[in-house]
Design a protein around this motif. Sequence first.
Motif, PDB file in Angstrom:
ATOM      1  N   VAL A  29      -3.763  61.874  19.328  1.00  0.00           N
ATOM      2  CA  VAL A  29      -4.109  63.299  18.854  1.00  0.00           C
ATOM      3  C   VAL A  29      -4.358  63.375  17.452  1.00  0.00           C
ATOM      4  N   LEU A  32      -7.625  61.815  16.425  1.00  0.00           N
ATOM      5  CA  LEU A  32      -8.912  62.176  16.997  1.00  0.00           C
ATOM      6  C   LEU A  32      -9.132  63.687  16.532  1.00  0.00           C
ATOM      7  N   ALA A  33      -7.860  64.487  15.939  1.00  0.00           N
ATOM      8  CA  ALA A  33      -7.983  65.882  15.387  1.00  0.00           C
ATOM      9  C   ALA A  33      -8.998  65.820  14.124  1.00  0.00           C
ATOM     10  N   MET A  35     -11.180  64.068  13.150  1.00  0.00           N
ATOM     11  CA  MET A  35     -12.436  63.830  13.398  1.00  0.00           C
ATOM     12  C   MET A  35     -13.162  64.997  13.981  1.00  0.00           C
ATOM     13  N   LEU A  36     -12.579  65.404  15.063  1.00  0.00           N
ATOM     14  CA  LEU A  36     -13.413  66.784  15.724  1.00  0.00           C
ATOM     15  C   LEU A  36     -13.234  67.921  14.793  1.00  0.00           C
ATOM     16  N   SER A  37     -12.333  68.120  13.817  1.00  0.00           N
ATOM     17  CA  SER A  37     -12.269  69.152  12.860  1.00  0.00           C
ATOM     18  C   SER A  37     -13.528  68.689  11.994  1.00  0.00           C
ATOM     19  N   PHE A  39     -16.383  67.308  12.282  1.00  0.00           N
ATOM     20  CA  PHE A  39     -17.776  67.508  12.990  1.00  0.00           C
ATOM     21  C   PHE A  39     -17.825  69.038  13.289  1.00  0.00           C
ATOM     22  N   LEU A  40     -16.732  69.764  13.566  1.00  0.00           N
ATOM     23  CA  LEU A  40     -16.742  71.103  13.768  1.00  0.00           C
ATOM     24  C   LEU A  40     -17.094  71.995  12.478  1.00  0.00           C
ATOM     25  N   TYR A 242     -18.964  66.302   3.365  1.00  0.00           N
ATOM     26  CA  TYR A 242     -18.717  66.380   4.801  1.00  0.00           C
ATOM     27  C   TYR A 242     -19.835  65.795   5.526  1.00  0.00           C
ATOM     28  N   ILE A 246     -19.738  62.293   8.040  1.00  0.00           N
ATOM     29  CA  ILE A 246     -20.152  62.506   9.630  1.00  0.00           C
ATOM     30  C   ILE A 246     -21.144  61.217   9.853  1.00  0.00           C
TER      31      ILE A 246
END
Length: 268
Positions: A29, A32-33, A35-37, A39-40, A242, A246
Motif C-alpha cells: 500500500v 501504491l498509494a 502513485m495513485l494519489s 495520478f488522481l 506532476y 506521470i
Amino acid sequence: MAAHSTRTRAVRRLDWLTVTLLLGGVLLVYYLAPMLSLFLAVPPGEIVGEMTNPTVLGAATTSLLSASITTVLATLFGLPLAYWLARTDAVVKNLVLAVILLPLVLPPTVGGVVLLTVIGPNTVVGSLASTAGIQLTRSLAGVVLAQTFVASPFVVVTAKAAFEAVDPTLEYASRSLGKGRWATARSVTLPLAGPGILAGVMLAFARAIGEFGATMMLAYYPRTMPVQIWVSFVSLGLEDAYPIAIILIGVSIAALAILNTVASNPWA
C-alpha cells in the motif's frame, strides 16, 4: 491429543501467514498509494498537453536512449566481471566486490562529483576527449557515463548470484566433451543463469532511466526526464512537475514491460 496438536500447528501457521500478509500488504500500500494519489491529482488533459510539449518529448527521448545505451554497456562489461567474481577464489575478490557496491551506497550527487574529478572539463581525460571532439560533460555521453556509474552494479551483483547458482560441474562436463569456453558459456552457463542476468539488466535499466543526482552534476544538458521534472518544480512549482512525473512513470512501466516480454523468452 494428536488432533489437538495438529489444529494448534495449523493455527500457528495461519497466524504466521496472516502476519506476513499484513506486513507485506502495508508495504505494498505504501508503494501504491503515492502513485495513485499522483495520478488522481492531475487532470488527463494536462498530461496529454505535456505529452505534446517538445521539451518533455526531448527529455523522454534522451532518457530512453541514454538508459538503453547504459544498459547495453553495463551488460557488456558487467557480465565478464560477474562471472569472474562467481568463480574466482582470489584474495582480492571481496575488495573488488566492495568497489562495485560503492556506487550503490554513495549519494548520487557525490557520485557525480567523483566522476567530475576524473572526466570533468579541467581533467586530463576530459581535456583529451575535448581535443578529440568528444564532450564528456553536458552531452549524451555525460548522461550515459553518469547512469553507467550508478546502474551497472545491479547487473554485476545480480549476475554474480545467477552464475553462482550454476553448478560448475556442468561447465566442466561440457569442457570435457570438447567444447571451448565460449561454446560452454553459450550452451550451458548463460541459459541456466539467464533469468537472473535478465533481472539484473531490468534493474539496471530502471535505475538508469530514473537517475537524477549524478546526471545533473555531470550533464545538465541534454535534460533527461528526472532533470526536467526538477527544472519544472524549481521554476514553476510542484503542480507543474506532476504531469511530467506521470509521463516518466508511464514511460518506465512501458519500457520495463517490453524488457520483461523479451526476458520471458530470451533465447528465441
